[in-house]
Write an enzyme that holds these catalytic residues in place. Sequence first.
Site, mmCIF file in Angstrom:
data_model
loop_
_atom_site.group_PDB
_atom_site.id
_atom_site.type_symbol
_atom_site.label_atom_id
_atom_site.label_comp_id
_atom_site.label_asym_id
_atom_site.label_seq_id
_atom_site.Cartn_x
_atom_site.Cartn_y
_atom_site.Cartn_z
ATOM 1 N N THR A 74 0.709 -1.185 -0.006
ATOM 2 C CA THR A 74 -0.192 0.117 0.178
ATOM 3 C C THR A 74 0.859 1.360 -0.004
ATOM 4 O OG1 THR A 74 -1.352 -1.365 1.579
ATOM 5 C CG2 THR A 74 -1.975 1.014 1.264
ATOM 6 N N VAL A 75 1.860 1.413 0.839
ATOM 7 C CA VAL A 75 2.726 2.480 0.960
ATOM 8 C C VAL A 75 3.654 2.720 -0.337
ATOM 9 C CG1 VAL A 75 4.335 3.714 2.338
ATOM 10 C CG2 VAL A 75 2.494 2.439 3.411
ATOM 11 N N LYS A 93 6.170 3.256 19.007
ATOM 12 C CA LYS A 93 5.994 4.715 18.711
ATOM 13 C C LYS A 93 6.594 5.537 19.798
ATOM 14 C CE LYS A 93 2.667 3.820 15.072
ATOM 15 N NZ LYS A 93 1.418 3.772 14.857
ATOM 16 N N LYS A 147 8.450 1.413 12.017
ATOM 17 C CA LYS A 147 8.543 1.642 13.436
ATOM 18 C C LYS A 147 9.287 0.338 14.565
ATOM 19 C CE LYS A 147 4.555 1.335 12.553
ATOM 20 N NZ LYS A 147 3.426 0.941 11.902
HETATM 21 N N1 HSE Z 1 -2.149 -0.210 12.686
HETATM 22 C C1 HSE Z 1 -1.563 1.287 13.020
HETATM 23 C C2 HSE Z 1 -2.769 2.088 13.499
HETATM 24 C C3 HSE Z 1 -0.958 1.833 11.972
HETATM 25 O O1 HSE Z 1 -4.058 1.430 13.713
HETATM 26 O O2 HSE Z 1 -2.745 3.219 13.771
HETATM 27 C C4 HSE Z 1 0.362 1.700 11.658
HETATM 28 O O3 HSE Z 1 1.303 1.942 12.660
#
Ligand code: HSE
Length: 461
Positions: A37-38, A228, A128
């Site tokens: 996707t990215v 994160k 991440k």
């Molecule tokens: N799965 C993550 C979210 C996005 O729901 O924010 C990717 O880090």
Amino acid sequence: MSTHENTASASTGAAAAAQKAKAPGDPVGIAILGHGTVGREVLRLMEQHRDALEHRIGGPIEVRGVAVSDKEKHRGAVPEELLTDDAMTLVQREDIDLVVEVIGGIDYPRRLLLAALNAGKSVVTANKALVAAHADELAAAADAANVDLYFEAAVAAAIPVVGMLRRSLAGDQIESVSGIVNGTTNFILDAMDSTGASYDDMLKEAMDLGYAEADPTADVEGHDAASKAAILASLAFHTRVNYDDVHCEGISSITAEDIAAAKLAGQTIKLLAICERFRDEDGKEYVSARVHPTLISREHPLASVDKSYNAVFVEAEAAGRLMFYGNGAGGDPTASAVLGDIVGAARNKVHGGRAPGENTYANLPVADFGRVPTRYHIDMEVVDRVGVLAELSTFFAQRGISLKTVRQEELNGHARLILVTHTAREEDLASCVEDLKTSESVRAVKSVLRLYSEENSQAES
Ligand code: HSE
């Protein structure tokens, strides 16, 4: 208490000579690892805006390879001459200056990116989990090769929190960074809050709508947010904080009753990543990073972040309070952050020099979770008789914990007791709850939630 060896010499870039500029007109050769996707969006946007991007960079760029695990799946979508399933060869090729990693996972991309950095390529990654687990090693390799390591997309996609901490607030003292950095869990908690529905029902809705993955564990158990938090804390406090240093609790045990109790108290429940700098009773400075469901006043700006949006709230000595808000996931927002990093890294290839690297000079100790200042909201059913309140409040008094509010309601011949504490050490609060659970006066401890509290931060104390 865990402290990390001071790796500042390897990560300040102080000893590193500037990256040499490319010859004028020589394109910056780019390898893209991953075409999901990215990756697809990065390629599309790079093609669509090539002219503008090249102006911003100050020279030409050229995608020279796209690595995928199965070429058949991507035939036709990527020019045949660019497609390869040999990522390791691609990242070390002489005509590649910049490697963009959008694969995910840890071990395989770690090997690829270390090989790329060791071969003198700059790296842009959206990964991440990799950065939270191996930032030291990657930063040291980037320093040794005098190249860039960018990872804006690793936290909250296009919301510019990495650049904000690395550059914009580099002159300030950051006291805390608190954020809603996982969209899936925010969607679920917000839906529970607005409908009164159960966790299971709202998780199912998140899956049906495509917010939650088929295996939602990393999101709902807080692992994604913990990666994160580690990245944010490292940047904010100039101290290496790894994924394993982050205390992590998810939202799967949050009930509709918890949400209703929060509402009654003028609060809502958010899964927060909280990174703080604090002083213990000994006056020594520590940092902490944690992820857990948190009660937060409906008046706080983070409480109004709904649906799958992300937001990061920063408190800094001179800047004061700042909030950054937006879409924290998805192909386009993540591609935007990756492209911003590509422009930065490519500029440095064209003009020479490097972006400021990570700097872990402060090397503050990372506090064990038990020592971290927290506040509790405890909802329980107690026996309704003389002396119960006095008995239960001694559990707190014995540990020097002050109660902020005590509310009692009649409940079918028993009493519902809601206690809110002032800030105390997490381990003392947790042991009070253990005492409450074994007291004969307590029929059931229904819910224990931590409160978001500006009492915790040095800025407020
Ligand atoms: N799965 C993550 C979210 C996005 O729901 O924010 C990717 O880090």
